[in-house]
Motif scaffolding. Structure first.
Motif, short mmCIF file in Angstrom:
data_model
loop_
_atom_site.label_atom_id
_atom_site.label_comp_id
_atom_site.label_asym_id
_atom_site.label_seq_id
_atom_site.Cartn_x
_atom_site.Cartn_y
_atom_site.Cartn_z
N TYR A 148 43.99 59.29 50.53
CA TYR A 148 42.59 59.35 50.10
C TYR A 148 41.98 57.95 50.07
O TYR A 148 40.85 57.73 50.54
CB TYR A 148 42.50 60.00 48.72
N GLU A 149 42.71 56.99 49.52
CA GLU A 149 42.20 55.63 49.44
C GLU A 149 41.90 55.07 50.83
O GLU A 149 40.85 54.44 51.04
CB GLU A 149 43.22 54.73 48.73
N LEU A 150 42.81 55.30 51.77
CA LEU A 150 42.65 54.72 53.10
C LEU A 150 41.55 55.40 53.91
O LEU A 150 40.87 54.75 54.71
CB LEU A 150 43.98 54.80 53.86
N LEU A 151 41.36 56.70 53.70
CA LEU A 151 40.43 57.46 54.54
C LEU A 151 39.06 57.68 53.90
O LEU A 151 38.08 57.89 54.62
CB LEU A 151 41.05 58.81 54.92
N ALA A 152 39.00 57.65 52.58
CA ALA A 152 37.74 58.01 51.92
C ALA A 152 37.07 56.87 51.16
O ALA A 152 35.90 56.97 50.81
CB ALA A 152 37.97 59.18 50.96
N LEU A 153 37.79 55.80 50.87
CA LEU A 153 37.23 54.71 50.10
C LEU A 153 36.96 53.48 50.97
O LEU A 153 37.68 53.24 51.94
CB LEU A 153 38.17 54.31 48.96
N ASP A 154 35.96 52.72 50.58
CA ASP A 154 35.76 51.44 51.25
C ASP A 154 36.71 50.41 50.63
O ASP A 154 37.51 50.73 49.74
CB ASP A 154 34.29 51.00 51.17
N LEU A 198 31.52 38.89 39.40
CA LEU A 198 30.08 38.78 39.17
C LEU A 198 29.46 40.10 38.72
O LEU A 198 28.27 40.17 38.43
CB LEU A 198 29.38 38.30 40.46
N GLY A 199 30.28 41.15 38.70
CA GLY A 199 29.80 42.44 38.22
C GLY A 199 29.11 43.27 39.26
O GLY A 199 28.52 44.31 38.94
N SER A 200 29.17 42.85 40.53
CA SER A 200 28.53 43.62 41.59
C SER A 200 29.59 44.50 42.24
O SER A 200 30.23 44.11 43.20
CB SER A 200 27.92 42.68 42.64
N ARG A 201 29.78 45.70 41.70
CA ARG A 201 30.83 46.59 42.18
C ARG A 201 30.28 47.60 43.18
O ARG A 201 29.24 48.21 42.95
CB ARG A 201 31.47 47.34 41.02
N ALA A 202 31.04 47.79 44.25
CA ALA A 202 30.71 48.86 45.17
C ALA A 202 31.15 50.19 44.56
O ALA A 202 32.04 50.23 43.72
CB ALA A 202 31.41 48.64 46.51
N ASN A 203 30.52 51.27 44.95
CA ASN A 203 30.90 52.60 44.47
C ASN A 203 32.20 53.03 45.13
O ASN A 203 32.24 53.22 46.34
CB ASN A 203 29.79 53.61 44.82
N PRO A 204 33.32 53.18 44.37
CA PRO A 204 34.60 53.54 44.98
C PRO A 204 34.66 54.97 45.49
O PRO A 204 35.62 55.33 46.16
CB PRO A 204 35.60 53.30 43.85
N GLY A 205 33.67 55.76 45.19
CA GLY A 205 33.73 57.17 45.60
C GLY A 205 33.03 57.44 46.92
O GLY A 205 32.98 58.58 47.36
N THR A 206 32.47 56.41 47.54
CA THR A 206 31.76 56.65 48.79
C THR A 206 32.16 55.64 49.84
O THR A 206 32.71 54.59 49.54
CB THR A 206 30.23 56.53 48.59
#
Length: 211
Positions: A148-154, A198-206
């Motif tokens: 899932y991590e490799l195929l669905a997450l950035d 810096l608090g700029s997190r990408a959305n791990p679900g997309t």
């Protein structure tokens, strides 16, 4: 394998008993086959092509499993820290030689219980049969999570997922190994770490995986 096996201490036996108790095992039959080892950093426990008969539990330190390419490139597939199991269990179940290197990344203490012993115990003990089943279940869940991590997450999603699983991983292993696990370069990992600080997190679900 440049390490010496020894009898487990009472504290190490307690650590092992607590670990197998979580898997439903209360009998102590396996302890006659259990050994401990103080393993120095960079020791290779299993190499590609070996018989997959070594399995164990990390008491302290870090064990890394990785695929070694002909050009020397390493692709990390798993980190095992204190309380985690390690070994080439999927290869043992499939009856094939070891496909990944298993190496100690920092001075470690490990408990060793050969996988064939677990199979023998499972064949005659209901408790160990359930334990073996739980081990295989956990392996499947780990594989599914990794897929899932490799195929669905950035890349940021994979990074945050790793930190959720192992909050202190960055203190335990070199940055290049973490980058290898995430499928990115060390430079890209540095950028992700900076963004996180810096608090700029990408959305791990997309997002699809970016390498």
């Amino acid at each position: 394998m440049s390490f010496v096996r020894r009898r487990p201490s009472e504290a190490e036996l307690g650590f092992f008993r607590a670990a197998v108790r979580r898997l439903g095992v209360t009998n102590r039959e396996a302890e006659a086959h259990l050994s401990a080892a103080d393993v120095p950093r960079s020791t290779v426990l299993l190499s590609t092509g070996d018989v997959p008969d070594l399995s164990g539990l990390v008491v302290s330190g870090v064990v890394r499993e990785y695929y070694l390419q002909p050009d020397g490139t390493e692709h990390t597939r798993h980190f095992a820290l204190a309380g985690d199991a390690f070994g080439s269990i999927s290869d043992a179940i499939a009856g094939r030689p070891v496909r990944a290197e298993v190496c100690v990344e920092s001075d470690a203490v490990v408990l060793l219980l050969p996988w064939p012993v677990i199979e023998q115990l499972a064949a005659r003990s209901r408790e160990w049969e359930r334990c073996r089943h739980r081990i295989v279940e956990e392996l499947l869940v780990r594989r599914s999570t990794r897929e899932y991590e490799l195929l669905a997450l950035d890349a940021m999603g994979r990074y945050l997922s790793l930190l959720e699983q192992h909050p202190r991983i960055e203190e335990a292993v070199p940055q290049r190994h973490i980058a290898s696990y995430l499928g990115i370069t060390p430079v890209h990992l540095s950028r992700l770490r900076r963004r996180r600080r810096l608090g700029s997190r990408a959305n791990p679900g997309t997002g699809r995986a970016r390498r």
